[in-house]
Design a protein around this motif. Structure first.
Motif, PDB file in Angstrom:
ATOM      1  N   VAL A  45     -67.266 -20.286 -85.849  1.00 19.42           N
ATOM      2  CA  VAL A  45     -68.185 -19.298 -86.403  1.00 19.42           C
ATOM      3  C   VAL A  45     -68.271 -19.524 -87.904  1.00 19.42           C
ATOM      4  CG1 VAL A  45     -67.713 -17.574 -84.630  1.00 19.42           C
ATOM      5  CG2 VAL A  45     -66.342 -17.582 -86.714  1.00 19.42           C
ATOM      6  N   LYS A  46     -69.273 -18.904 -88.557  1.00 19.60           N
ATOM      7  CA  LYS A  46     -69.422 -19.037 -90.010  1.00 19.60           C
ATOM      8  C   LYS A  46     -68.234 -18.413 -90.717  1.00 19.60           C
ATOM      9  CE  LYS A  46     -74.364 -19.315 -90.756  1.00 19.60           C
ATOM     10  NZ  LYS A  46     -75.544 -18.671 -91.298  1.00 19.60           N
ATOM     11  N   GLU A  47     -67.994 -18.880 -91.924  1.00 23.91           N
ATOM     12  CA  GLU A  47     -66.963 -18.352 -92.832  1.00 23.91           C
ATOM     13  C   GLU A  47     -65.557 -18.786 -92.440  1.00 23.91           C
ATOM     14  OE1 GLU A  47     -68.115 -17.070 -95.626  1.00 23.91           O
ATOM     15  OE2 GLU A  47     -70.132 -16.972 -94.814  1.00 23.91           O
ATOM     16  N   ARG A  48     -64.891 -18.049 -91.534  1.00 24.58           N
ATOM     17  CA  ARG A  48     -63.462 -18.277 -91.298  1.00 24.58           C
ATOM     18  C   ARG A  48     -63.183 -18.416 -89.811  1.00 24.58           C
ATOM     19  NH1 ARG A  48     -59.216 -14.544 -94.289  1.00 24.58           N
ATOM     20  NH2 ARG A  48     -60.131 -15.713 -95.973  1.00 24.58           N
ATOM     21  N   ASN A  49     -62.293 -19.368 -89.457  1.00 28.92           N
ATOM     22  CA  ASN A  49     -61.891 -19.588 -88.072  1.00 28.92           C
ATOM     23  C   ASN A  49     -60.377 -19.663 -88.008  1.00 28.92           C
ATOM     24  OD1 ASN A  49     -64.470 -20.400 -86.369  1.00 28.92           O
ATOM     25  ND2 ASN A  49     -64.710 -21.195 -88.431  1.00 28.92           N
ATOM     26  N   LEU A  50     -59.813 -19.235 -86.886  1.00 27.96           N
ATOM     27  CA  LEU A  50     -58.374 -19.276 -86.675  1.00 27.96           C
ATOM     28  C   LEU A  50     -58.086 -20.265 -85.559  1.00 27.96           C
ATOM     29  CD1 LEU A  50     -55.512 -18.111 -87.195  1.00 27.96           C
ATOM     30  CD2 LEU A  50     -56.039 -16.408 -85.439  1.00 27.96           C
ATOM     31  N   LEU A  51     -57.212 -21.215 -85.841  1.00 26.71           N
ATOM     32  CA  LEU A  51     -56.817 -22.204 -84.857  1.00 26.71           C
ATOM     33  C   LEU A  51     -55.378 -21.886 -84.469  1.00 26.71           C
ATOM     34  CD1 LEU A  51     -57.681 -24.834 -83.432  1.00 26.71           C
ATOM     35  CD2 LEU A  51     -56.772 -26.092 -85.377  1.00 26.71           C
ATOM     36  N   SER A  52     -55.141 -21.580 -83.194  1.00 28.67           N
ATOM     37  CA  SER A  52     -53.780 -21.248 -82.758  1.00 28.67           C
ATOM     38  C   SER A  52     -53.385 -22.143 -81.585  1.00 28.67           C
ATOM     39  CB  SER A  52     -53.674 -19.772 -82.389  1.00 28.67           C
ATOM     40  OG  SER A  52     -54.558 -19.460 -81.336  1.00 28.67           O
ATOM     41  N   PHE A  53     -52.083 -22.320 -81.434  1.00 36.07           N
ATOM     42  CA  PHE A  53     -51.535 -23.179 -80.380  1.00 36.07           C
ATOM     43  C   PHE A  53     -50.661 -22.330 -79.481  1.00 36.07           C
ATOM     44  CE2 PHE A  53     -52.373 -25.744 -84.088  1.00 36.07           C
ATOM     45  CZ  PHE A  53     -53.014 -26.856 -83.554  1.00 36.07           C
ATOM     46  N   GLU A  54     -50.733 -22.591 -78.174  1.00 40.34           N
ATOM     47  CA  GLU A  54     -49.956 -21.830 -77.209  1.00 40.34           C
ATOM     48  C   GLU A  54     -49.411 -22.800 -76.172  1.00 40.34           C
ATOM     49  OE1 GLU A  54     -51.413 -18.596 -74.147  1.00 40.34           O
ATOM     50  OE2 GLU A  54     -51.799 -17.954 -76.218  1.00 40.34           O
ATOM     51  N   ASP A  98     -47.505 -23.115 -72.329  1.00 42.81           N
ATOM     52  CA  ASP A  98     -47.170 -22.324 -71.157  1.00 42.81           C
ATOM     53  C   ASP A  98     -45.752 -22.600 -70.648  1.00 42.81           C
ATOM     54  OD1 ASP A  98     -48.636 -24.661 -70.783  1.00 42.81           O
ATOM     55  OD2 ASP A  98     -49.535 -24.049 -68.903  1.00 42.81           O
ATOM     56  N   LYS A  99     -45.112 -23.700 -71.122  1.00 39.22           N
ATOM     57  CA  LYS A  99     -43.696 -23.896 -70.786  1.00 39.22           C
ATOM     58  C   LYS A  99     -43.058 -24.815 -71.819  1.00 39.22           C
ATOM     59  CE  LYS A  99     -44.651 -27.503 -67.406  1.00 39.22           C
ATOM     60  NZ  LYS A  99     -44.493 -27.956 -66.035  1.00 39.22           N
ATOM     61  N   GLY A 100     -41.785 -24.625 -72.036  1.00 38.30           N
ATOM     62  CA  GLY A 100     -41.050 -25.451 -72.984  1.00 38.30           C
ATOM     63  C   GLY A 100     -41.191 -24.955 -74.406  1.00 38.30           C
ATOM     64  N   ASN A 101     -40.543 -25.667 -75.327  1.00 33.65           N
ATOM     65  CA  ASN A 101     -40.584 -25.344 -76.748  1.00 33.65           C
ATOM     66  C   ASN A 101     -41.268 -26.475 -77.492  1.00 33.65           C
ATOM     67  OD1 ASN A 101     -39.068 -22.939 -76.492  1.00 33.65           O
ATOM     68  ND2 ASN A 101     -37.192 -24.146 -76.352  1.00 33.65           N
ATOM     69  N   PHE A 102     -42.073 -26.118 -78.464  1.00 27.96           N
ATOM     70  CA  PHE A 102     -42.798 -27.129 -79.219  1.00 27.96           C
ATOM     71  C   PHE A 102     -42.676 -26.867 -80.707  1.00 27.96           C
ATOM     72  CE2 PHE A 102     -44.729 -27.125 -75.072  1.00 27.96           C
ATOM     73  CZ  PHE A 102     -44.979 -28.466 -74.824  1.00 27.96           C
ATOM     74  N   ILE A 103     -42.686 -27.930 -81.456  1.00 28.71           N
ATOM     75  CA  ILE A 103     -42.753 -27.842 -82.912  1.00 28.71           C
ATOM     76  C   ILE A 103     -44.031 -28.568 -83.312  1.00 28.71           C
ATOM     77  CG2 ILE A 103     -41.704 -28.507 -85.094  1.00 28.71           C
ATOM     78  CD1 ILE A 103     -38.987 -28.506 -83.625  1.00 28.71           C
ATOM     79  N   ALA A 104     -44.905 -27.855 -83.989  1.00 28.55           N
ATOM     80  CA  ALA A 104     -46.150 -28.470 -84.456  1.00 28.55           C
ATOM     81  C   ALA A 104     -46.000 -28.717 -85.947  1.00 28.55           C
ATOM     82  CB  ALA A 104     -47.328 -27.555 -84.170  1.00 28.55           C
ATOM     83  N   GLU A 105     -46.106 -29.985 -86.347  1.00 30.62           N
ATOM     84  CA  GLU A 105     -45.973 -30.366 -87.749  1.00 30.62           C
ATOM     85  C   GLU A 105     -47.137 -31.264 -88.141  1.00 30.62           C
ATOM     86  OE1 GLU A 105     -42.165 -32.360 -87.551  1.00 30.62           O
ATOM     87  OE2 GLU A 105     -41.249 -30.691 -88.637  1.00 30.62           O
ATOM     88  N   GLN A 106     -47.400 -31.287 -89.434  1.00 27.15           N
ATOM     89  CA  GLN A 106     -48.387 -32.194 -90.010  1.00 27.15           C
ATOM     90  C   GLN A 106     -49.697 -32.193 -89.225  1.00 27.15           C
ATOM     91  OE1 GLN A 106     -46.276 -35.910 -90.208  1.00 27.15           O
ATOM     92  NE2 GLN A 106     -45.211 -35.329 -92.075  1.00 27.15           N
ATOM     93  N   ILE A 107     -50.228 -30.999 -89.043  1.00 25.16           N
ATOM     94  CA  ILE A 107     -51.492 -30.858 -88.319  1.00 25.16           C
ATOM     95  C   ILE A 107     -52.634 -31.206 -89.270  1.00 25.16           C
ATOM     96  CG2 ILE A 107     -53.041 -29.206 -87.198  1.00 25.16           C
ATOM     97  CD1 ILE A 107     -50.450 -27.689 -86.380  1.00 25.16           C
ATOM     98  N   GLU A 108     -53.504 -32.073 -88.817  1.00 25.57           N
ATOM     99  CA  GLU A 108     -54.679 -32.445 -89.600  1.00 25.57           C
ATOM    100  C   GLU A 108     -55.913 -31.974 -88.855  1.00 25.57           C
ATOM    101  OE1 GLU A 108     -55.019 -36.517 -90.843  1.00 25.57           O
ATOM    102  OE2 GLU A 108     -52.844 -36.678 -91.077  1.00 25.57           O
ATOM    103  N   LEU A 109     -56.822 -31.383 -89.602  1.00 30.90           N
ATOM    104  CA  LEU A 109     -58.080 -30.947 -89.025  1.00 30.90           C
ATOM    105  C   LEU A 109     -59.182 -31.799 -89.628  1.00 30.90           C
ATOM    106  CD1 LEU A 109     -59.504 -28.877 -87.211  1.00 30.90           C
ATOM    107  CD2 LEU A 109     -59.670 -27.381 -89.196  1.00 30.90           C
ATOM    108  N   GLU A 110     -59.873 -32.522 -88.789  1.00 31.53           N
ATOM    109  CA  GLU A 110     -60.972 -33.368 -89.247  1.00 31.53           C
ATOM    110  C   GLU A 110     -62.271 -32.753 -88.755  1.00 31.53           C
ATOM    111  OE1 GLU A 110     -62.670 -37.640 -88.003  1.00 31.53           O
ATOM    112  OE2 GLU A 110     -60.588 -37.663 -88.654  1.00 31.53           O
TER     113      GLU A 110
END
Length: 132
Positions: free
Chosen positions: A17-26, A28-40
Motif C-alpha cells: 500500500v502507499k506510504e508504509r508497509n509492515l513485513l513480518s515473518f511467522e 509454523d514449527k521450529g525456531n528461526f533466527i532472521a538476520e541480514q534481511i534485504e528488501l529489494e
C-alpha cells in the motif's frame, strides 16, 4: 539447524500500500533466527522516460515553454506526475488534456533534460518544447 542463505521470496505489488508497509515473518514449527534481511524493490518508476534536447546560447533569450498533450487517467480523470527539468521540479496535476508551463528559468545552454515521474497512469500524446 537448517541454513537458508540467499532465500528469495517474491511478493506481488498488490501486497503493498502507499506510504508504509509492515513485513513480518511467522513460522509454523521450529525456531528461526532472521538476520541480514534485504528488501529489494523493483519499481515501475525505474522506467521513467527522460527526454534530452539542446538549446543554443541565442535561444536562451527567448521564453521557453513545455507543452504536453495528455489523456488523463480514466479512474480519477487526472494526469499526475513530477516533472524534473535539469534537476528542478515542477508538478503536473491536471484534469485538462493540455499542460503548458514556462520553463525558461530551468533551461541552460547546450544539453537539457526532462524526466517525467508519473504518480498515476496517464498517456502523453505529445511533448514539445517551444521558443517564443
Amino acid at each position: 539447524g537448517k541454513d537458508v542463505k540467499g532465500l528469495k521470496i517474491g511478493l506481488p505489488k498488490e501486497y503493498f500500500v502507499k506510504e508504509r508497509n509492515l513485513l513480518s515473518f511467522e513460522a509454523d514449527k521450529g525456531n528461526f533466527i532472521a538476520e541480514q534481511i534485504e528488501l529489494e524493490i523493483t519499481s515501475d518508476r525505474e522506467k521513467t522516460p527522460t527526454y534530452f534536447f539542446d538549446v543554443s546560447e541565442e535561444d536562451l533569450n527567448n521564453e521557453i515553454s513545455l507543452k504536453m498533450d495528455l489523456v488523463p487517467n480514466l479512474e480519477d480523470e487526472r494526469s499526475s506526475a513530477t516533472i524534473i527539468i535539469n534537476n528542478e521540479r515542477i508538478t503536473l496535476d491536471t484534469e485538462k488534456s493540455l499542460f503548458s508551463r514556462d520553463i525558461s528559468s530551468f533551461i541552460k545552454e547546450d544539453e537539457n533534460f526532462i524526466r517525467i515521474i508519473p504518480r498515476n497512469e496517464f498517456e502523453i500524446v505529445s511533448l514539445e518544447i517551444f521558443l517564443k
